[in-house]
Design an enzyme around this catalytic site. Structure first.
Site: not given
Length: 197
Positions: A106, A148-149, A152
């Site tokens: 990351c 993952h994004e 976030h």
């Protein structure tokens, strides 16, 4: 446009769910969104990332950019932006992640990577930079990036998903770097690349 600093784990903006990008009655997006997206692309490219969420550069809006291959080792990449993404995935395995195939890094945890359990397939729906509906999906690395994004944007880092010895190793790494506190960032393109690119 501009390369901007990337926030490091511990900054409150990374641990707070983002707000949807406002959409006008006519489907229009804010006029200044184009500059944000351009800065995100420039920053992601300078950092050699496969994705970047707006809150990683301190902006609490629900938007991410990507430039990612469908799987590790492939040279053909997909590039784009998703505004107000909604994530759908296949089932996430309940087994320990494989350190050889499930390694994840990351840009907000620079230079570190840990095995992370993720679904093998994911789809994100949302809007493109012009406010048009978009749907992207993939398997392998691309699916991992989508999860993952959007994580976030929901206020989570991949470190929050780690289990067992990987979670303990990550806590030690954060402590050894003196991260985990507000106000830390790094500037892609300045100094040594934390990922060795």
């Amino acid at each position: 446009m501009a390369v901007v600093p990337i926030r490091i784990v511990g900054d409150p903006v990374l641990h707070t769910p983002t707000q949807p990008v406002p959409v006008g009655d006519d489907g229009s997006l804010p006029a200044d969104l184009g500059k944000l997206i351009a800065d995100m692309y420039d920053t992601m490219d300078a950092a050699h990332g496969v994705g970047l969420a707006a809150n990683q550069i301190g902006v609490g809006l629900r938007v991410f950019v990507y430039d990612c291959a469908d799987d590790r080792g492939l040279t053909e990449r997909r590039r784009g932006v998703v505004v107000n993404p909604v994530l759908e995935t296949s089932e996430i395995p309940e087994t320990m992640p494989d350190p050889d195939t499930d390694d994840e890094g990351c840009l907000s945890v620079p230079g570190e990577s840990f095995p992370t359990g993720r679904a093998s397939w994911a789809r994100v729906t949302g809007l493109d930079a012009d406010g048009n509906p978009v749907s992207i999906e993939g398997h392998g690395l691309f699916a991992r990036m989508l999860q993952h994004e959007t994580g976030h944007l929901d206020g989570f880092l991949y470190l929050d998903r780690l289990i067992g010895r990987y979670a303990r190793s990550a806590k030690r790494a954060v402590k050894s770097h003196n991260w985990g506190v507000p106000g830390l960032s790094w500037m892609p393109g300045e100094g040594p690349d934390p990922f060795g690119h």
